[in-house]
Design an enzyme around this catalytic site. Structure first.
Site, PDB file in Angstrom:
ATOM      1  N   ASP A   1      77.347 105.880 100.143  1.00  0.00           N
ATOM      2  CA  ASP A   1      78.357 105.431  99.190  1.00  0.00           C
ATOM      3  C   ASP A   1      79.719 105.402  99.881  1.00  0.00           C
ATOM      4  OD1 ASP A   1      76.238 105.525  97.517  1.00  0.00           O
ATOM      5  OD2 ASP A   1      77.105 106.963  96.102  1.00  0.00           O
TER       6      ASP A   1
ATOM      7  N   ASP B   1      71.720 111.605  93.515  1.00  0.00           N
ATOM      8  CA  ASP B   1      70.948 110.360  93.562  1.00  0.00           C
ATOM      9  C   ASP B   1      70.605 109.953  94.999  1.00  0.00           C
ATOM     10  OD1 ASP B   1      73.725 109.940  93.809  1.00  0.00           O
ATOM     11  OD2 ASP B   1      73.585 107.845  93.186  1.00  0.00           O
TER      12      ASP B   1
END
Lengths: 361, 361
Positions: A252, A64
């Site tokens: 992240d 992603d």
């Protein structure tokens, strides 16, 4: 300078939310941070011209965050014969991913590209989990010949402070620090150099200096001589330099304390907040953050503004009209705002554009 | 059976047109044909449930036909623990692309997958061009260990007629033939087996046979004995078998005559028409077709319906409201319809769903 959010979803895109991609737009160029699948379509919907994209930074290799890169490169290439290569920075393995994709699809580009990889350190591999999340050894190095448009890139090692110095010119610099996540992940710290002070044109005019080359000269720090013979020094007519802007864009993470070394006093910190505070254990187990974790590091960094992004699909857009029994991003915003104050938190959404104004000196 | 168009653009997606992806939906399963970037988002917008996708066929490795595959696999995996593997068919090199992408991103799936590659033949490499379009040697074989969810696949060779037999069960079969394009490209011919005739329930009732196991038995071709003792043969109460449906889905091509061997009398031929008739030279030079080329092969195959797709971005959607000086797909439709008649041509658009009804016996 503007920060433009092209995708704010975690894990996978939805019809109304793209996966991770953030544009940093200046007068002359656009840099992208992450490039999840569909980023090229989001770019088309935005104010960004694909041909202006000159550098791309990838925080980590989860799909992603990078599956949209090969397609974006092909689209940048449409009617575009750049003379300078597009430079790409990211974790080890990124070169192999891009070379494999572009080579197998026989995609020729109208410009060259370079992938600079960030050499990982052992700390980046350590991720304690409940055992549910596993990673495995993958050969990160390329075995094939270069793609015809590829120029050899660097393997950039971090310095003694575990900071990767990626780019530096006379206007701006980019450093990376590591973030704790399921796989090696980085934050990018973009620091503008001090900007020359404002020229007092009225004062120069009063001294009889006509606009033109002398203006540029004195602004560049040189003494000039007015037509009257008067010597004029920059400090007489040029204001003090103004501090450059500072933007931090995180991949992240469930722990971003390495930022404390180089991220102080940023104008904007873009930090993930995948799940709400009550799901902190799950968030950390998956290598993610909650709004209180994002707000905590933002406070300790003394950033002006915290921008949340990378939302789980369970949170619908704030302006979602079908809100019956629906959780929205409002939950995440409220939780961060309760720590930092409403004025210092923004919940990003797709195609949001945030201006980063120049500071006064 | 339905054919669902998930993307109809050539080269790159636009905000209102996805790149190549076509779904074939039956009662129990969905098969995808090509999987360009953003296909997973198009699937979400459609009537297809990602978890129902059981087979994926890739016509060729140009990015607009396969860059969406790794992301789609991750999305199929969301809350999905399939017991049967997802089987993927495509040109040599597809296994390497998928394995590299899924492995470098450390993407674990909730199910296993298999890539079966179609062994190329020398004819597929021959593409005469003006010299503007070049390809280069790329190592198509995988060097790494398998992805944890990968099971070894086959290398499928063509038979003496240059037909690749990909799949066959008691209900349906899939064959491939090669198409002339800039890189090896395939058409897939999906042929349903004859379908058992209709049971005449009224006649069985009159003979005193109660609905239940005896119905299934006689439908399967066995003789049964009615409660009265009467022997009933299938031909007494079951209609003749009905012919199966036939669908052909082509990859990019500027010459599809190999289809003449196995594509006769199809219900639907999906064929590209990238550029209009007046651009035939450019189309062929780039390995593409015009509507007259698509209609010509459709006529020679005696197909019921020709469906055009894979449009250059210059053609706006037919229902485009901002049509001042805009060319639309109407041009392409009209050119094919002038050869085949309006009833036999459809111009596909994103999310169009076409039913393929069962033929009468």
């Amino acid at each position: 300078m503007k920060v433009i959010f092209l995708g704010t979803a975690s894990a996978y895109p939805t019809p109304d939310r793209g996966v991770s991609c953030i544009g940093l737009k200046n007068e002359d160029w656009v840099w992208l941070f992450d490039c999840g699948e569909g980023s090229q379509t989001q770019v088309m919907k935005s104010e960004i011209k694909p041909g202006k994209i000159s550098k791309i930074f990838i925080t980590h290799l989860h799909g992603d965050h990078c599956y949209g890169l090969p397609g974006l490169m092909c689209t940048i290439s449409q009617n575009n014969q750049r003379s300078e290569p597009v430079e790409i920075y990211g974790p080890e393995g990124l070169r192999k991913f891009l070379r494999t994709s572009l080579s197998l699809s026989q995609s020729q580009l109208g410009f060259d590209y370079i992938v600079h990889e960030l050499k990982m350190i052992p700390e980046q591999y350590v991720f304690e989990t409940s055992g549910a999340i596993l990673t495995w050894d993958v050969n990160l190095s390329c075995d094939d010949v270069l793609h015809p448009n590829e120029r050899p890139g660097l393997l950039i090692e971090c310095d003694r402070d575990k900071v990767w110095e990626l780019y530096d010119d006379n206007k701006i610099g980019v450093k990376a620090v590591w973030l704790k996540h399921r796989i090696p992940s980085f934050a990018f710290v973009i620091q503008e150099k001090p900007i020359a002070g404002k020229l007092d044109a009225a004062k120069l005019k009063a001294k009889g200096v006509p606009p033109g080359p002398l203006y540029s000269k004195i602004k560049a720090g040189e003494k000039i001589t007015a037509p009257s013979g008067e010597k004029i020094s920059p400090r007489d007519v040029v204001g003090p330099p103004r501090p450059g802007r500072k933007v931090i864009i995180c991949g992240d993470t469930c722990w971003s304390e390495e930022l404390l070394k180089v991220g102080q006093n940023a104008d904007i910190l873009v930090h993930e907040a995948t799940l709400q505070n009550s799901c902190k254990d799950t968030a950390i187990q998956n290598g993610h953050s909650t709004p209180d974790m994002a707000a905590d590091i933002a406070q300790r960094l003394n950033v002006k503004k915290l921008v949340l992004t990378h939302y789980s699909q369970r949170y619908k857009p704030i302006n979602c009209t079908d809100t019956e029994n629906q959780e929205t991003v409002q939950i995440l915003y409220d939780e961060a705002a309760s720590v930092m104050g409403k004025d210092r938190v923004v919940a990003a959404y797709d195609l949001l554009s945030i201006s980063v104004p120049l500071k006064s000196s």
